[in-house]
Write an enzyme that holds these catalytic residues in place. Sequence first.
Site, PDB file in Angstrom:
ATOM      1  N   SER A 150       0.862  -1.181   0.000  1.00 12.88           N
ATOM      2  CA  SER A 150       0.000   0.000   0.000  1.00 12.88           C
ATOM      3  C   SER A 150       0.894   1.224   0.000  1.00 12.88           C
ATOM      4  CB  SER A 150      -0.884   0.015   1.249  1.00 12.88           C
ATOM      5  OG  SER A 150      -1.555   1.260   1.382  1.00 12.88           O
ATOM      6  N   TYR A 166      -1.336  -0.763  10.394  1.00 13.41           N
ATOM      7  CA  TYR A 166      -1.473  -1.024   8.957  1.00 13.41           C
ATOM      8  C   TYR A 166      -0.285  -0.452   8.197  1.00 13.41           C
ATOM      9  CZ  TYR A 166      -3.529  -1.037   4.267  1.00 13.41           C
ATOM     10  OH  TYR A 166      -3.766  -1.238   2.929  1.00 13.41           O
TER      11      TYR A 166
END
Length: 263
Positions: A150, A166
């Site tokens: 990501s 995350y």
Amino acid sequence: MTRTVQQLFDLSGRVALVTGGSRGLGLQLAQALGEAGAKVMLSARKADELEEATARLQSQGIDARWIAADCAREEDIHRLASETLQRLGDIDILVNNAGAAWGAPAEDHPLEAWDKVMNLNIRGYFILSQYVGKHSMIPRRRGSIVNVASIAGLGGNPPDMKTIAYNTSKGAVINFTRALAAEWGRYGIRVNAICPGFFPSKMTRGTLQAMGEERLAAHAPLNRLGDDEDLKGTVVLFASDAGKHITGQWLAVDGGVSVVTGG
């Protein structure tokens, strides 16, 4: 004779295993590989969602199957890989996509939530890659592993997006990709990562409502969010012979967000 572009991108006869493949980005990646000719094994935790996703792919002429498994559990990961090998044969393409996120301020982030995110987002990637590598790719000295990271793994977030676990896990995925590519290159195995930006299908409804689609799109030079086509070309490039000299790389597919944020 030098192959054509169409031949280089052709995945006919190859087997792809895609985790987190029942919806969202994982389903988009699986569809792309299937459209390029691969047989596709989808995996996720929920059987009903897998049945629906598999039926959708099959209706498009894609050879798709499914196995329910929790990629945060070592025994499930080994069962998933072993059953895929039994049902479809050697795995040519592994897409590590299953993931989780948790929103909380760093000072109050629950430790159990940190562990949940880390177990699925990076530990699970390692365990599955290790098994597939040892039992299928290394003996044949070929294979492609595509890790979904990501742009959150490239740096921090806006202050109102409190996702430290995350971000940390996706940063780990990027360096895991580079380290594994360096180690397994001698076996002919390529390892690369895709770093998506803001995709509605990737984000929770709560996050979309809190941030607003227009506001998120405004962060990108292209002034839009990712859609259901935007990852397809990248995954087929990394998985196919068109990318046979690419390994250890990450590519942001984010409409330019990482350009303006310095990722």
